[in-house]
Scaffold this active site. Structure first.
Site, PDB file in Angstrom:
ATOM      1  N   ARG A 153       0.822  -1.218   0.000  1.00 30.21           N
ATOM      2  CA  ARG A 153       0.000   0.000   0.000  1.00 30.21           C
ATOM      3  C   ARG A 153       0.856   1.267   0.000  1.00 30.21           C
ATOM      4  O   ARG A 153       0.435   2.312   0.476  1.00 30.21           O
ATOM      5  CB  ARG A 153      -0.955   0.024   1.202  1.00 30.21           C
ATOM      6  N   SER A 223     -12.107  -0.723   1.732  1.00 32.64           N
ATOM      7  CA  SER A 223     -11.328  -1.074   2.917  1.00 32.64           C
ATOM      8  C   SER A 223     -10.733   0.199   3.518  1.00 32.64           C
ATOM      9  O   SER A 223      -9.974   0.903   2.859  1.00 32.64           O
ATOM     10  CB  SER A 223     -10.200  -2.042   2.545  1.00 32.64           C
ATOM     11  N   GLU A 319      -6.179   3.570   5.461  1.00 33.23           N
ATOM     12  CA  GLU A 319      -5.694   3.492   4.081  1.00 33.23           C
ATOM     13  C   GLU A 319      -6.306   4.593   3.232  1.00 33.23           C
ATOM     14  O   GLU A 319      -5.672   5.134   2.324  1.00 33.23           O
ATOM     15  CB  GLU A 319      -6.050   2.112   3.508  1.00 33.23           C
TER      16      GLU A 319
END
Length: 336
Positions: A153, A223, A319
């Site tokens: 990520r 998410s 995130e």
């Protein structure tokens, strides 16, 4: 001030000082970057929690070109192309490799920034180069894969090149010799000896639709938290208490944990705070039930972080990119 509520899938009410849609890369050379700006695609990984005091640049460039090499396919895709539609387009042409990344929302240009990944595959492994406009140099630049500094990520676009590089095109390299990646959860039920890319694609769609709400029906940003990477010694200690805890070895010293599992085990699945809720089917997802506010979302993020820290001594990072008046902010709950 233009509204940005419809431009991000979490759909909190907010505005920006100006909104510019980019349909051709060359128009970037004509903009004034001395003032704050925020670059976005389809807003599926962005949440505005305040009115943004700068210009929002919405990247809407289009175009896909496929070139056949001896052992690989080269795919050039404009930053404004929809990611999932690109996956479908390539699958229909018999070009495989992205099936595990099906149904991830957002654009091609956003994919390298987050190094999007799912079910054992990260997009960075298939990126040959990234083209973009370097604001500080006032010129277009092409970065090779190694220069992108891809990690879980993560990428150089979130760090050294943050706020100074606008991705305009991505060049992917996909091997003709396809190997299915089936080492994640439900995909293990597929037989690697006979499975097709279409079957993997279908399975991924089935899994995602069973766990993740459609943002058109229930506002969300997918998410919300990263899966934390922690020291392997701490993982061994946690496994003594929680032997069923999902964990994935990163290297000799680090292990990745499942953020959704941690949140659910902390008793927060289905938890509501005003109009914001932890999705009842997947604890990794936060949803705006229609009248949620930025204050409630911030409180929810920090509450989850604090409870998970207290229970597991593990720090969660969101995130999703959270945008305040001056730009991107990282929220962190009190650790006590």
């Amino acid at each position: 001030m233009p509204s940005v509520q419809s431009l991000h899938t979490f759909a909190l009410p907010a505005h920006c000082a100006a909104l510019i849609t980019i349909t051709h890369p060359d128009s970037l050379t004509e903009l004034d970057f001395s003032k704050p700006c925020y670059v976005m695609g389809e807003g599926s990984n962005t949440v505005f929690i305040e009115d943004f005091a700068g210009t929002v640049l919405q990247i809407a460039t289009k175009g896909v070109a496929v070139t056949e090499q001896q052992n690989v396919w080269h795919v050039q895709a404009a930053a404004g192309e929809n990611w999932h539609q690109l996956v479908i387009h390539l699958l229909e042409q018999g070009i495989f490799g992205f099936e595990n990344l099906a149904l991830i929302p957002g654009t091609v240009g956003a994919a390298p920034v987050q190094n999007i990944g799912a079910y054992g595959v990260e997009v960075g492994q298939y990126i040959k180069s990234v083209k973009g406009y370097d604001i500080s140099k006032a010129q277009f630049v092409e970065l090779a894969q190694a220069e992108c500094e891809f990690a879980y990520r993560e990428s150089v676009f979130k760090h050294a090149l943050k706020d100074r590089f606008i991705i305009t095109e991505v060049l992917f390299e996909l091997p003709k010799q396809w190997q299915p990646v089936l080492n994640y959860g439900p995909l293990q039920s597929l037989d690697k000896n006979i499975v097709t890319a279409q079957q993997v694609f279908n399975k991924v769609i089935e899994i995602r639709q069973s766990k993740l709400p459609d943002p058109k029906e229930l506002a969300n940003a997918g998410s919300f938290f990263k899966n934390p990477i922690v020291g392997s010694e701490q993982v061994q200690s946690l496994l003594k208490q929680y032997p069923d805890m999902p964990n994935y070895l990163v290297d000799a010293k680090h292990t990745k944990l499942a953020a959704g599992w941690l949140i659910e085990q902390a008793g927060l699945k289905g938890f509501e705070l005003g109009g914001i809720a932890v999705y009842h089917k997947q604890a990794l997802v936060l949803v705006n039930q229609g009248a949620g506010t930025a204050t409630e979302l911030k409180a929810m993020i920090q509450h989850i972080q604090q409870i998970v820290w207290q229970k597991f001594n593990v720090q969660l990072e969101h995130e999703v990119r959270v945008i305040a008046a001056d730009g991107n902010v990282q929220l962190q709950g009190v650790q006590a």
